[in-house]
Design an enzyme around this catalytic site. Structure first.
Site, PDB file in Angstrom:
ATOM      1  N   GLN A  31       0.892  -0.847   0.009  1.00 24.13           N
ATOM      2  CA  GLN A  31      -0.191  -0.127   0.161  1.00 24.13           C
ATOM      3  C   GLN A  31       1.191   1.511  -0.204  1.00 24.13           C
ATOM      4  OE1 GLN A  31      -1.814  -1.048   3.782  1.00 24.13           O
ATOM      5  NE2 GLN A  31      -0.494  -1.561   5.017  1.00 24.13           N
ATOM      6  N   HIS A  62      -7.674   3.251  19.995  1.00 19.40           N
ATOM      7  CA  HIS A  62      -7.139   2.719  20.846  1.00 19.40           C
ATOM      8  C   HIS A  62      -7.892   2.267  22.022  1.00 19.40           C
ATOM      9  CE1 HIS A  62      -4.473   3.664  17.617  1.00 19.40           C
ATOM     10  NE2 HIS A  62      -4.997   2.347  17.332  1.00 19.40           N
ATOM     11  N   GLU A 106       1.165  -7.560  11.395  1.00 20.66           N
ATOM     12  CA  GLU A 106       0.873  -6.663  10.844  1.00 20.66           C
ATOM     13  C   GLU A 106       1.067  -6.998   9.004  1.00 20.66           C
ATOM     14  OE1 GLU A 106      -0.119  -3.741  10.696  1.00 20.66           O
ATOM     15  OE2 GLU A 106       0.401  -3.991   8.761  1.00 20.66           O
ATOM     16  N   ASP A 137       0.268 -12.494   6.568  1.00 22.85           N
ATOM     17  CA  ASP A 137      -1.031 -11.758   6.403  1.00 22.85           C
ATOM     18  C   ASP A 137      -1.532 -12.613   7.626  1.00 22.85           C
ATOM     19  OD1 ASP A 137      -4.022 -11.479   5.388  1.00 22.85           O
ATOM     20  OD2 ASP A 137      -3.179 -12.372   3.345  1.00 22.85           O
ATOM     21  N   GLY A 138      -2.517 -11.545   8.614  1.00 14.93           N
ATOM     22  CA  GLY A 138      -3.332 -12.283   9.692  1.00 14.93           C
ATOM     23  C   GLY A 138      -4.365 -13.776   8.860  1.00 14.93           C
ATOM     24  N   ASP A 155      -7.447  -5.219  14.524  1.00 15.37           N
ATOM     25  CA  ASP A 155      -7.159  -3.630  14.390  1.00 15.37           C
ATOM     26  C   ASP A 155      -7.401  -3.073  12.438  1.00 15.37           C
ATOM     27  OD1 ASP A 155      -6.447  -1.300  14.291  1.00 15.37           O
ATOM     28  OD2 ASP A 155      -4.550  -1.606  15.769  1.00 15.37           O
ATOM     29  N   THR A 157      -7.562  -2.581   8.112  1.00 20.37           N
ATOM     30  CA  THR A 157      -7.955  -1.015   7.237  1.00 20.37           C
ATOM     31  C   THR A 157      -9.177  -1.640   7.099  1.00 20.37           C
ATOM     32  OG1 THR A 157      -6.679  -2.369   6.102  1.00 20.37           O
ATOM     33  CG2 THR A 157      -5.636  -0.693   6.544  1.00 20.37           C
TER      34      THR A 157
HETATM   35  N1  SAM Z   1      -7.361   2.304  13.018  1.00 23.16           N
HETATM   36  C1  SAM Z   1      -6.464   1.496  11.936  1.00 23.16           C
HETATM   37  C2  SAM Z   1      -8.305   1.945  11.147  1.00 23.16           C
HETATM   38  O1  SAM Z   1      -9.571   1.760  11.395  1.00 23.16           O
HETATM   39  O2  SAM Z   1      -8.547   3.310  10.616  1.00 23.16           O
HETATM   40  C3  SAM Z   1      -6.290   0.545  11.932  1.00 23.16           C
HETATM   41  C4  SAM Z   1      -4.792   1.273  11.947  1.00 23.16           C
HETATM   42  S1  SAM Z   1      -3.778  -0.135  11.451  1.00 23.16           S
HETATM   43  C5  SAM Z   1      -2.974   1.174  10.811  1.00 23.16           C
HETATM   44  C6  SAM Z   1      -4.118  -1.401  10.050  1.00 23.16           C
HETATM   45  C7  SAM Z   1      -3.232  -2.027  10.035  1.00 23.16           C
HETATM   46  O3  SAM Z   1      -3.530  -3.286   9.130  1.00 23.16           O
HETATM   47  C8  SAM Z   1      -2.231  -1.904   9.183  1.00 23.16           C
HETATM   48  O4  SAM Z   1      -0.895  -0.863   9.556  1.00 23.16           O
HETATM   49  C9  SAM Z   1      -1.940  -2.255   7.376  1.00 23.16           C
HETATM   50  O5  SAM Z   1      -0.954  -3.364   7.201  1.00 23.16           O
HETATM   51  C10 SAM Z   1      -2.478  -3.688   8.673  1.00 23.16           C
HETATM   52  N2  SAM Z   1      -3.528  -4.475   7.756  1.00 23.16           N
HETATM   53  C11 SAM Z   1      -4.188  -4.902   6.347  1.00 23.16           C
HETATM   54  N3  SAM Z   1      -3.882  -5.914   6.061  1.00 23.16           N
HETATM   55  C12 SAM Z   1      -4.032  -6.730   7.177  1.00 23.16           C
HETATM   56  C13 SAM Z   1      -3.474  -8.065   6.514  1.00 23.16           C
HETATM   57  N4  SAM Z   1      -4.246  -9.320   5.808  1.00 23.16           N
HETATM   58  N5  SAM Z   1      -2.614  -8.560   7.601  1.00 23.16           N
HETATM   59  C14 SAM Z   1      -2.507  -8.450   8.796  1.00 23.16           C
HETATM   60  N6  SAM Z   1      -1.977  -6.665   8.451  1.00 23.16           N
HETATM   61  C15 SAM Z   1      -2.857  -6.187   7.281  1.00 23.16           C
END
Ligand code: SAM
Length: 286
Positions: A31, A62, A106, A137-138, A155, A157
């Site tokens: 991204q 948070h 993450e 990947d989560g 938490d 995106t």
């Molecule tokens: N508070 C925020 C919001 O709701 O807008 C979310 C914040 S946090 C920065 C979200 C994180 O999820 C990002 O850093 C992104 O890289 C991560 N992310 C997205 N898809 C993911 C996945 N499949 N596995 C693990 N992390 C992921």
């Protein structure tokens, strides 16, 4: 000269913040990552042009993600955070001494390194000895576990781009499996206000209701998210978010918070009628 960050909240609604300075910009494998400084909201992080957090209002998101389940579950020893590369959720979790182990999964290592450099306010818990970071990947990570975690915090995106898989039935089913018999999952549940966000919220809710015996939704006011009205999902195998909340026990901890308190905990589950109706619509659907 004026410099503005603008996010389209709908095809005909835009949200803008005047920017003092751009601190960071990078296209990672997953991204586009940007960090800006601003007068009103301080430093803020955007991914693919979508607001993730600002220094001024991140405490709301948070605190609500962490303290709501922590005041309900009586004995969290092992927690998993999925997404959350800015560190805000981990920062709140490390305030609980009884938590022995925190895994953060993450997908994008560049989010963590950029936040370590420019957003120390949220990234300050990463070096706690209990925190273990995995860059994966989560969706895939959580498949590997059964009966492992007391608490899972999603938490993520939004439900497109790398975060899409974190809103699927398969993912919620695997979170259920990865949780212990009295485990709790909390997820960011999108907004009920604009139609596209509301549809995503209903879709996620339907899948969670199908995966967990107890599934309730709570709300918070987060000024920089679309419409400012944001929801969280509380999904649980055993504990009820209100009946099992240990308000006195939580107060005795003496944790200083800017938004969360145990009265607000109760109130946050009282939703406006239009939101209740949206949730009921999908709860009843076969
Ligand atoms: N508070 C925020 C919001 O709701 O807008 C979310 C914040 S946090 C920065 C979200 C994180 O999820 C990002 O850093 C992104 O890289 C991560 N992310 C997205 N898809 C993911 C996945 N499949 N596995 C693990 N992390 C992921």
């Amino acid at each position: 000269m004026e410099l503005w960050f603008t996010e389209k909240h709908t095809e005909s609604v835009k949200f803008s913040i005047q920017v003092d300075k751009q601190l960071y910009s990078s296209q990672s494998e997953f991204q586009r990552i940007d960090i800006f400084d601003s007068k009103e909201f301080g430093i803020f992080l955007t991914l693919d042009g979508y607001m993730m957090l600002t220094q001024k209002d991140e405490f709301i998101y948070h605190e609500m993600m962490v303290h709501v389940p922590m005041s309900v579950h009586p004995n969290v020893k092992k927690a998993l955070v999925i997404g959350g590369g800015d560190g805000g959720t981990v920062r709140e979790l490390v305030r609980y001494p009884e938590i022995e182990h925190i895994d953060l999964v993450e997908i994008d290592a560049e989010v963590v390194s950029a936040c370590r450099k420019y957003l120390r306010q949220t990234a300050c818990g990463f070096d706690d000895a209990r925190v273990h970071i995995y860059y994966e990947d989560g969706l895939k990570f959580v498949r590997k576990f059964s009966d492992e975690y007391d608490l899972i915090l999603v938490d993520s995106t939004d439900p497109f781009g790398p975060g899409e898989g974190l809103f699927t039935k398969e993912f919620y089913g695997n979170c259920y499996k990865a949780l212990k018999a009295d485990g709790i999952m909390v997820n960011q549940h999108e907004s009920p206000f604009y139609p596209n966000d509301a549809t995503a919220m209903q879709r996620a809710h339907k899948r969670i209701v199908e995966s967990f015996p107890i599934s309730r939704v709570y709300q918070a006011h987060i000024p920089t998210y679309p419409s400012g009205h944001w929801l969280f999902g509380f999904a649980s195998k055993k504990y009820h978010p209100l009946d099992d909340c240990d308000a006195e026990g939580w107060k005795k901890r003496g944790l200083r918070t800017g938004y969360y308190n145990v009265q607000l905990h109760k109130g946050a589950f009282a939703l406006p009628n239009y939101v209740e109706e949206m949730l009921e619509q999908v709860e009843k659907k076969p």
